[in-house]
Scaffold this active site. Structure first.
Site, PDB file in Angstrom:
ATOM      1  CD  GLU A 106       1.249   9.906  -2.473  1.00 17.62           C
ATOM      2  OE1 GLU A 106       0.701  10.959  -2.122  1.00 17.62           O
ATOM      3  OE2 GLU A 106       2.339   9.686  -2.300  1.00 17.62           O
ATOM      4  CG  ASP A 108       3.824   7.514  -3.547  1.00 20.39           C
ATOM      5  OD1 ASP A 108       3.403   8.141  -4.068  1.00 20.39           O
ATOM      6  OD2 ASP A 108       3.828   7.344  -2.103  1.00 20.39           O
ATOM      7  CD  GLU A 110       8.827   8.852  -2.220  1.00 22.32           C
ATOM      8  OE1 GLU A 110      10.051   8.432  -1.244  1.00 22.32           O
ATOM      9  OE2 GLU A 110       7.966   9.056  -1.697  1.00 22.32           O
TER      10      GLU A 110
END
Ligand SMILES: *[C@@H]1O[C@H](CO)[C@@H](O)[C@H](O)[C@H]1NC(C)=O
Length: 291
Positions: A106, A108, A110
């Site tokens: 993953e 990311d 955010e």
């Protein structure tokens, strides 16, 4: 081994001797109807302007989200995002790549909202084979809610580079040579969602979401993927606009890019797992000793 001219095997991608001819269906501007699926939110996510714009929204009852139709194995992926304006405290807009399964990879981004006038936090992480714990957080050098800005992930066999408006903010190097797993075998989809996280997001959960400002809305446009699309166990690299340009597959930061990266890390990074001595009192992860 004969390869159809319009395809390139995954192994050949590494040896960089693939040439590409009219790989992917010609498509002009980015089109969310073509490339993405709204996956949740019961009407709170919308594709507008003939596919040119996507909006996610969040109210007291639910957030919303979308994902890419394609899976990618390496890519240079850009998205223009305008974050929830005004009092966005408690909201989180996640934009990430992820594979499936219990040992997933993953990458990311955010975005943690804040009270009007207080800075968003851009939180980043990299998971390889199900293990993350590699957070770096930043403030931005602009207000991400007044206009669209470009958030990019360059993921190639050498490294993962996170960029904002073309400025690199984080580099995660392939350090398999010293035993750090690197995402390179599992195709990933692009995901994004807007949800309520007021139990932890703003100042560790101290500031709650003010629902009188709902619905909260984040907007997306100008998606572009220069990427290897994974389909039936094979990867095809190229982009809709420039099918033969796969220089990104071996792209490195140039000297100016390294300078910019240093500038951001010095002036805008507010958390780095690699300097969290308390957390890693038993010793830092091996990649931390490499930079
Ligand atoms: C919100 O603003 C406060 C005060 O400036 C700051 O400490 C915090 O890091 C900001 N971001 C979030 C997500 O809490």
């Amino acid at each position: 081994m004969a390869l159809p001219s319009s395809r390139c095997s995954f192994l050949l991608v590494f040896s960089a001797i693939c040439w590409f001819s009219s790989l992917l269906p010609a498509s002009a501007a980015s089109n969310f109807n073509q490339d993405f699926l709204i996956t949740w939110g019961d009407g709170r996510a919308k594709i507008l302007n003939n596919g040119g714009l996507l909006t996610l929204s969040l109210d007291r009852a639910s957030g919303s989200g979308f994902q890419s139709k394609n899976e990618y194995l390496f890519g240079k992926i850009d998205m223009h995002i305008k974050l929830v304006p005004g009092n966005s405290a408690g909201t989180v807009t996640a934009y990430y790549l992820s594979s499936k399964g219990s040992t997933w990879d993953e990458i990311d981004f955010e975005f943690l909202g804040n009270l009007s006038g207080d800075p968003y936090i851009l939180h980043t992480n990299v998971f390889s084979q199900g293990k993350g714990n590699r957070e770096q957080q930043f403030y931005l050098w602009f207000d991400p809610t007044t206009d669209f800005h470009t958030y990019s992930i360059l993921w190639n066999p050498r490294h993962i580079i996170f960029s904002v408006d073309g400025t690199p903010i984080r580099k995660f190097k392939n350090l398999e040579s010293i035993g750090v797993p690197f995402p390179k075998n599992q195709p990933m989809r692009i995901y994004s969602s807007l949800w309520n996280a007021d139990d932890w997001a703003t100042r560790g959960g101290l500031v709650k979401t003010d629902w009188t400002h709902a619905p909260f809305t984040a907007s997306y446009r100008n998606f572009n993927a220069n990427a290897c699309v994974w389909s039936s166990g094979k990867s095809s690299c190229g982009s809709s606009s420039t099918p033969t340009n796969n220089a990104w597959l071996s792209q490195e930061l140039d000297a100016a890019g390294e300078q910019r990266l240093k500038w951001v890390q010095k002036n805008y990074m507010i958390y780095n797992y690699c300097s969290d001595a308390k957390r890693f009192s038993q010793g830092y992860p091996p990649e931390c000793n490499m930079s």
